[in-house]
Design a protein around this motif. Structure first.
Motif, PDB file in Angstrom:
ATOM      1  N   UNK A 101       0.828  -1.216   0.000  1.00 19.04           N
ATOM      2  CA  UNK A 101       0.000   0.000   0.000  1.00 19.04           C
ATOM      3  C   UNK A 101       0.859   1.262   0.000  1.00 19.04           C
ATOM      4  N   UNK A 102       1.918   1.271   0.776  1.00 17.48           N
ATOM      5  CA  UNK A 102       2.771   2.453   0.896  1.00 17.48           C
ATOM      6  C   UNK A 102       3.485   2.817  -0.392  1.00 17.48           C
ATOM      7  N   UNK A 103       3.541   1.890  -1.337  1.00 10.39           N
ATOM      8  CA  UNK A 103       4.222   2.163  -2.619  1.00 10.39           C
ATOM      9  C   UNK A 103       3.231   2.349  -3.768  1.00 10.39           C
ATOM     10  N   UNK A 104       1.939   2.362  -3.419  1.00 12.00           N
ATOM     11  CA  UNK A 104       0.912   2.458  -4.468  1.00 12.00           C
ATOM     12  C   UNK A 104       0.670   3.923  -4.843  1.00 12.00           C
ATOM     13  N   UNK A 105       0.896   4.284  -6.102  1.00  8.21           N
ATOM     14  CA  UNK A 105       0.616   5.662  -6.496  1.00  8.21           C
ATOM     15  C   UNK A 105      -0.871   5.991  -6.331  1.00  8.21           C
ATOM     16  N   UNK A 106      -1.161   7.192  -5.888  1.00 11.82           N
ATOM     17  CA  UNK A 106      -2.541   7.664  -5.692  1.00 11.82           C
ATOM     18  C   UNK A 106      -3.355   6.709  -4.813  1.00 11.82           C
ATOM     19  N   UNK A 107      -2.690   6.167  -3.805  1.00 12.55           N
ATOM     20  CA  UNK A 107      -3.351   5.162  -2.959  1.00 12.55           C
ATOM     21  C   UNK A 107      -4.637   5.707  -2.341  1.00 12.55           C
ATOM     22  N   UNK A 108      -4.622   6.933  -1.876  1.00 13.24           N
ATOM     23  CA  UNK A 108      -5.808   7.475  -1.201  1.00 13.24           C
ATOM     24  C   UNK A 108      -6.972   7.705  -2.161  1.00 13.24           C
ATOM     25  N   UNK A 109      -6.679   7.811  -3.457  1.00 12.00           N
ATOM     26  CA  UNK A 109      -7.754   7.942  -4.435  1.00 12.00           C
ATOM     27  C   UNK A 109      -8.284   6.573  -4.857  1.00 12.00           C
ATOM     28  N   UNK A 110      -7.415   5.590  -4.829  1.00  7.22           N
ATOM     29  CA  UNK A 110      -7.803   4.269  -5.342  1.00  7.22           C
ATOM     30  C   UNK A 110      -8.405   3.366  -4.271  1.00  7.22           C
ATOM     31  N   UNK A 164     -18.722   7.240   4.716  1.00  4.26           N
ATOM     32  CA  UNK A 164     -18.757   8.378   3.788  1.00  4.26           C
ATOM     33  C   UNK A 164     -17.333   8.805   3.427  1.00  4.26           C
ATOM     34  N   UNK A 165     -16.460   8.826   4.423  1.00  7.20           N
ATOM     35  CA  UNK A 165     -15.065   9.216   4.174  1.00  7.20           C
ATOM     36  C   UNK A 165     -14.404   8.226   3.213  1.00  7.20           C
ATOM     37  N   UNK A 166     -14.678   6.950   3.436  1.00  8.74           N
ATOM     38  CA  UNK A 166     -14.097   5.920   2.560  1.00  8.74           C
ATOM     39  C   UNK A 166     -14.613   6.051   1.134  1.00  8.74           C
ATOM     40  N   UNK A 167     -15.869   6.467   0.991  1.00 12.54           N
ATOM     41  CA  UNK A 167     -16.478   6.557  -0.349  1.00 12.54           C
ATOM     42  C   UNK A 167     -16.077   7.820  -1.103  1.00 12.54           C
ATOM     43  N   UNK A 168     -15.570   8.812  -0.365  1.00  9.53           N
ATOM     44  CA  UNK A 168     -15.293  10.130  -0.967  1.00  9.53           C
ATOM     45  C   UNK A 168     -14.574  10.072  -2.322  1.00  9.53           C
ATOM     46  N   UNK A 169     -13.430   9.358  -2.406  1.00  9.64           N
ATOM     47  CA  UNK A 169     -12.684   9.407  -3.666  1.00  9.64           C
ATOM     48  C   UNK A 169     -13.260   8.513  -4.761  1.00  9.64           C
ATOM     49  N   UNK A 170     -14.442   7.904  -4.512  1.00  7.21           N
ATOM     50  CA  UNK A 170     -15.034   6.988  -5.485  1.00  7.21           C
ATOM     51  C   UNK A 170     -14.005   5.898  -5.812  1.00  7.21           C
ATOM     52  N   UNK A 171     -13.557   5.180  -4.782  1.00  2.00           N
ATOM     53  CA  UNK A 171     -12.381   4.313  -4.928  1.00  2.00           C
ATOM     54  C   UNK A 171     -12.659   3.028  -5.708  1.00  2.00           C
ATOM     55  N   UNK A 172     -11.590   2.461  -6.252  1.00  2.00           N
ATOM     56  CA  UNK A 172     -11.686   1.159  -6.936  1.00  2.00           C
ATOM     57  C   UNK A 172     -11.819   0.037  -5.922  1.00  2.00           C
ATOM     58  N   UNK A 205     -16.280  -2.418  -8.882  1.00  2.00           N
ATOM     59  CA  UNK A 205     -15.353  -2.102  -7.791  1.00  2.00           C
ATOM     60  C   UNK A 205     -15.241  -3.306  -6.860  1.00  2.00           C
ATOM     61  N   UNK A 206     -14.248  -3.233  -5.999  1.00  2.00           N
ATOM     62  CA  UNK A 206     -13.948  -4.373  -5.137  1.00  2.00           C
ATOM     63  C   UNK A 206     -14.115  -3.948  -3.687  1.00  2.00           C
ATOM     64  N   UNK A 207     -14.708  -4.837  -2.889  1.00  2.00           N
ATOM     65  CA  UNK A 207     -14.934  -4.519  -1.480  1.00  2.00           C
ATOM     66  C   UNK A 207     -14.399  -5.660  -0.627  1.00  2.00           C
ATOM     67  N   UNK A 208     -13.591  -5.303   0.366  1.00  2.00           N
ATOM     68  CA  UNK A 208     -13.143  -6.264   1.379  1.00  2.00           C
ATOM     69  C   UNK A 208     -13.680  -5.764   2.712  1.00  2.00           C
ATOM     70  N   UNK A 209     -14.566  -6.560   3.318  1.00  2.00           N
ATOM     71  CA  UNK A 209     -15.288  -6.082   4.497  1.00  2.00           C
ATOM     72  C   UNK A 209     -15.239  -7.127   5.600  1.00  2.00           C
ATOM     73  N   UNK A 210     -14.800  -6.732   6.791  1.00  2.00           N
ATOM     74  CA  UNK A 210     -14.830  -7.672   7.908  1.00  2.00           C
ATOM     75  C   UNK A 210     -16.145  -7.504   8.646  1.00  2.00           C
ATOM     76  N   UNK A 211     -16.641  -8.592   9.209  1.00  2.00           N
ATOM     77  CA  UNK A 211     -17.934  -8.521   9.889  1.00  2.00           C
ATOM     78  C   UNK A 211     -18.134  -9.721  10.805  1.00  2.00           C
TER      79      UNK A 211
END
Ligand SMILES: Nc1ncnc2c1ncn2[C@@H]1O[C@H](COP(=O)(O)OP(=O)(O)OP(=O)(O)O)[C@@H](O)[C@H]1O
Length: 261
Positions: free
Chosen positions: A70-79, A144-152, A183-189
């Protein structure tokens, strides 16, 4: 969108001193699907997600997002959109203000705040200070914060905690809609009945990996309940495994220091 696995864990192990929280996990998260990460309290779900986001250092093994740490992913906060406890908030801010700040940091249009407030059903409370929010309202704001950038990719750690029935239904519909857009979702529950209605794939961890694959295969196309299959896979309730030799493991970054590139 990526063709390979969106998220990949390879032989991931994490020890905290004498406790092995996660041991030799290997699994992938496939694109365009909702994957549920299941396990008892203390099974290692949050630790796994934290390692994926570079918030904790693996003892051994790797965790990658779109093929990279993750730390090496370009535009990580957008994706990658993340909803997880302890990622920090803005003291004294209203929900709207907090979203506006994140949105500006990411260079998003101002209208995006209202869009995500609507998606999570938080419009009425948007102008109240977050410190007065209920648990469910905080969860909605985190989503809502997680959805903000319309992430992949969305990574959500127990997002249904504290949500009322409306919130849970809205969450389910949002996650299904995102997967419908590829889009892809990884969700713990922990909410197995809810997971059963929401996810395509299931990962069961109990320190070690117990299952990773389609929900339909696990339940034999609905012949068995997920809850029954879960107990069969997770086995008896046990504590995380103590090790013979203590090993100090430094954290990669302090709590709440998820960086936005
Ligand atoms: N920073 C830490 N220091 C020491 N032990 C830790 C730390 N973080 C997690 N652990 C231990 O690692 C194990 C896994 O914890 P983790 O929070 O990953 O589980 P979880 O599956 O997310 O649990 P829950 O469902 O209760 O949230 C537990 O035994 C926990 O006490």
């Amino acid at each position: 969108m990526s063709a390979g696995p969106v998220v990949a864990f390879r032989n991931l192990t994490k020890r905290f001193g004498q406790v092995t929280a996660v041991e030799d996990l290997t699994f992938e998260v496939r694109p365009g699907r909702v994957t549920g990460l299941l396990g008892r309290n203390g099974a290692g779900k949050t630790t796994t997600l934290r390692m994926l986001l570079g918030l904790a250092a693996p003892t051994s093994g790797t965790a990658t997002v779109f093929g990279r740490p993750y730390g090496e992913l370009p535009r990580a906060a957008h994706r990658v959109g993340v909803c997880m406890d302890g990622l920090g908030s803005v003291p004294g801010a209203t929900g709207r203000r907090e979203l506006d700040i994140w949105s500006a940091t990411l260079g998003l249009p101002a209208r995006r705040t209202d869009e995500v407030l609507g998606l999570v059903g938080l419009c009425e409370a948007a102008d109240r200070p977050v410190k007065g929010y209920s648990t469910g309202m905080r969860q909605r704001l985190g989503l809502a914060t997680a959805l903000l950038p319309d992430p992949e990719l969305l990574i959500l750690d127990e997002p249904a905690n504290g949500l009322d029935p409306d919130g849970i239904r809205q969450l389910r519909e949002t996650l299904r809609a995102l997967a419908g857009e590829g889009r892809t979702v990884l969700v713990s529950s922990h909410l197995l009945a809810e997971v059963e209605q929401t996810v395509d794939d299931v990962v069961v961890v109990q320190r070690t990996l117990r299952y990773a694959g389609p929900l339909a295969d696990l339940t034999d196309n609905g012949t068995h309940r997920l809850e029954d299959r879960f107990f069969a896979l997770a086995g008896e309730a046990t504590e995380a495994k103590p090790q013979a030799k203590p090993e100090a493991e430094p954290e990669a970054k302090p709590e709440g220091s998820l960086t936005h590139a």
